[in-house]
Design a protein around this motif. Structure first.
Motif, short mmCIF file in Angstrom:
data_model
loop_
_atom_site.label_atom_id
_atom_site.label_comp_id
_atom_site.label_asym_id
_atom_site.label_seq_id
_atom_site.Cartn_x
_atom_site.Cartn_y
_atom_site.Cartn_z
N TYR A 91 0.85 -1.19 0.00
CA TYR A 91 0.00 0.00 0.00
C TYR A 91 0.89 1.24 0.00
N TRP A 92 0.35 2.32 -0.60
CA TRP A 92 1.10 3.57 -0.72
C TRP A 92 0.29 4.74 -0.18
N GLY A 93 1.00 5.69 0.41
CA GLY A 93 0.37 6.93 0.79
C GLY A 93 0.23 7.85 -0.42
N GLN A 94 -0.39 9.00 -0.19
CA GLN A 94 -0.67 9.92 -1.28
C GLN A 94 0.54 10.78 -1.63
N GLY A 95 1.53 10.80 -0.77
CA GLY A 95 2.73 11.60 -1.02
C GLY A 95 2.67 12.94 -0.30
N THR A 96 3.83 13.39 0.17
CA THR A 96 3.93 14.68 0.82
C THR A 96 5.18 15.39 0.28
N GLN A 97 5.03 16.66 -0.05
CA GLN A 97 6.12 17.41 -0.67
C GLN A 97 7.10 17.89 0.40
N VAL A 98 8.37 17.66 0.15
CA VAL A 98 9.45 18.20 0.96
C VAL A 98 10.31 19.08 0.06
N THR A 99 10.42 20.34 0.42
CA THR A 99 11.22 21.28 -0.37
C THR A 99 12.29 21.89 0.53
N VAL A 100 13.54 21.75 0.10
CA VAL A 100 14.66 22.29 0.86
C VAL A 100 15.26 23.43 0.03
N SER A 101 15.07 24.64 0.51
CA SER A 101 15.50 25.80 -0.28
C SER A 101 15.68 27.00 0.64
N SER A 102 16.62 27.85 0.28
CA SER A 102 16.82 29.09 1.03
C SER A 102 16.03 30.24 0.38
#
Length: 121
Positions: free
Chosen positions: A110-121
């Motif tokens: 089973y898979w989750g829907q996904g969550t965005q991770v953004t690493v930026s200054s």
């Protein structure tokens, strides 16, 4: 019906930290391995880390020493603590669970829907 619900993504500066959570719910007999994958734009989905029901863990080389995966079997929840984040960690992070639902023979992914991770200054 089984669902995986993720939380904890967002925008963070380089060097910062985030903690992802993923809770499995529904008619679940047992859960084997739980893990986190990620997919950056234009790249294939890759395994970030996973953890067995006994607590054995595995990490992709690029996150070793920075990320920690853990799970709470009583809550059917897996966590990913991400420290010292880098811009190259930017991706959609997906939770995965290999589990045995009630009424179905065998192990199902089973898979989750996904969550965005953004690493930026």
């Amino acid at each position: 019906q089984v669902q995986l619900v993720e939380s904890g993504g967002g925008l963070v500066q380089p060097g910062g930290s985030l903690r992802l959570s993923c809770a499995a719910s529904g008619r679940i007999l047992s859960i084997n391995t739980m893990g986190w994958y990620r997919q950056a734009p234009g790249k294939q989905r890759e395994l970030v880390a996973d953890i067995t029901s006994r607590g054995d863990t595995k990490y992709v080389d690029s996150v070793k020493g920075r990320f920690t995966i853990s799970r709470d079997n009583a809550k059917n929840t897996v966590y990913l603590q991400m420290n010292s984040l880098k811009p190259e960690d930017t991706a959609v992070y997906y939770c995965n669970a290999a589990l045995r639902p009630y009424g179905i023979v065998g192990v199902v992914d089973y898979w989750g829907q996904g969550t965005q991770v953004t690493v930026s200054s």
